[in-house]
Enzyme design. Structure first.
Site, short mmCIF file in Angstrom:
data_model
loop_
_atom_site.label_atom_id
_atom_site.label_comp_id
_atom_site.label_asym_id
_atom_site.label_seq_id
_atom_site.Cartn_x
_atom_site.Cartn_y
_atom_site.Cartn_z
N TYR A 277 29.57 44.01 43.53
CA TYR A 277 28.85 42.92 44.19
C TYR A 277 27.77 43.43 45.14
CZ TYR A 277 32.52 39.76 42.51
OH TYR A 277 33.38 39.03 41.73
N LYS B 299 40.76 50.25 36.64
CA LYS B 299 40.60 50.51 35.21
C LYS B 299 40.24 51.98 35.01
CE LYS B 299 40.20 48.12 31.91
NZ LYS B 299 41.15 47.93 30.75
N ASP C 230 43.78 44.66 33.51
CA ASP C 230 44.10 43.69 32.48
C ASP C 230 45.61 43.49 32.36
OD1 ASP C 230 44.21 46.30 31.60
OD2 ASP C 230 43.26 45.92 29.66
N ASP D 182 38.72 39.66 43.20
CA ASP D 182 38.21 38.29 43.06
C ASP D 182 38.93 37.58 41.93
OD1 ASP D 182 36.70 36.00 43.16
OD2 ASP D 182 34.77 36.98 42.84
N ASP E 186 42.44 34.76 42.29
CA ASP E 186 42.36 33.38 41.80
C ASP E 186 43.43 33.12 40.75
OD1 ASP E 186 40.34 32.66 43.45
OD2 ASP E 186 38.79 32.50 41.93
#
Length: 360
Positions: A140, A190, A222, A246, A250
């Site tokens: 970001y 990852k 994942d 992020d 959620d």
């Protein structure tokens, strides 16, 4: 010494839920909190009044306060405003200027609300996960970024960047939290396909040497997303980067059945035993119900509870707030977003505030 709280209601339902949190502060002052508060504008409300989503004056007040309580920012009203002046830029500015690098996102399922989740009761009942998201680095904020014309067509670039010190400091926050909970940290990245993931795993491993009493598990992002739905109770503290944090927070939020129930904290570096922090509900500004006294104030009140625990060293008062919320829910009171049965009592935003205050 009295604590100074800056309240930034923001936009939409942020104003209504912040008002209920202020009433809780007043009640806690009767019980020994000794806190003063001041309200200021941020987000779209600040843009409308000042042409900026965060003024230098409000930023300075934020720096001088002990803690910041924020309602919500944004709304379709400001969709056409240039990006640097949109309401969300005010929130990002606060995080950046106050160096709030650690975002704490709990996923709590109160027993009375287990049926509100789309997962089976036995999977989520009494769930208590803390996701620690690195907030000021990663894709970001990485450079270069942008969209450009090339001979092969338009090309978009976002860059994932992490320094070892950024990973070390967020890992230390996670390990510290785990020591106060169930002593387990799951570090998520990852490393199989990303160089930042390789560095992340190595730095967290090195930092863990200072917290050898805490169990450390490494997991690919994942797989973590899958495990959150399959068996979320295996987790205690999850620490991860900005992007994965992020997404996963959620995902974890919806295990609880409602974003209206979830608080969050964004913390800076520790200084003399305290961390500067910004505390806010996870939900948005919900302009479609703003001003109708329908919003759920519990996430904001629980964000205040996090402030008491992690910023103002008032754990006992924090426990009183959480117990009051638990009691109100167990008695069957619900705002519209968590109302699921005629056996429950539908109440307004302000009435929910009344009920919680009565039980503190």
């Amino acid at each position: 010494m009295s604590s100074k709280i800056l309240v930034l209601p923001g936009d939409g339902i942020g104003v209504e839920v912040a008002d209920q949190a202020i009433r809780v502060i007043d009640k806690l002052n009767e019980l020994g909190l000794d806190a003063t508060y001041e309200k200021e504008l941020v987000g779209g409300a600040s843009y409308d009044a000042n042409g900026e989503p965060l003024t230098s004056e409000v930023l300075e007040k934020a720096k001088q306060s002990d803690a910041i309580l924020l309602g919500a920012v944004g709304g379709s009203k400001w969709d056409d405003v240039e990006r640097s002046k949109r309401p969300e830029a005010g929130l990002l500015g606060l995080r950046k200027e106050l160096e709030l690098f650690a975002n704490l996102r709990p996923a709590l399922v109160f027993e009375a609300l287990a049926s509100a989740s789309t997962l089976k009761d036995e999977v989520v009942s009494n769930l208590d996960i803390m996701i620690v998201r690195e907030l000021t680095g990663g894709v970001y904020f990485g450079q270069p970024r942008g969209i450009e014309d090339t001979s092969d067509g338009k090309k978009a670039v976002d860059t994932q960047v992490y320094y070892d010190y950024e990973i070390d400091r967020i890992a230390r926050v996670a390990f510290d939290l785990a020591r106060k909970r169930n002593n387990k940290v799951t570090s998520v990245e990852k490393a199989n396909v990303m160089e930042t993931g390789v560095l992340w795993r190595q730095v967290v491993k090195d930092t863990h040497q200072d917290f050898s009493d805490v169990q450390l598990e490494n997991m690919l992002a994942d797989n973590c997303a899958m495990q959150l739905v399959r068996n979320p109770k295996q987790f205690d503290v999850i620490v991860t980067d900005n992007l994965f944090g992020d997404l996963l927070s959620d995902c974890a939020a919806m295990l609880t059945g409602s974003l209206g129930m979830l608080p969050s904290a964004s913390l800076g570096a520790e200084n003399n035993g305290k961390r500067h922090g910004l505390f806010e509900p996870v939900h948005g500004s919900a302009p479609d119900i703003a001003g109708q006294d329908k919003a759920n104030p519990i996430a904001t009140i629980l964000s205040l509870s996090m402030m008491l625990k992690y910023n103002l060293n008032q754990s006992e008062l924090s426990d009183k707030v959480e117990s009051a919320v638990q009691k109100v829910l167990s008695e069957g009171f619900r705002t519209g977003d968590i109302y699921t049965s005629e056996n429950q009592t539908l109440v307004s935003c302000s009435k929910m505030g009344d009920l919680i205050i009565e039980r503190i």
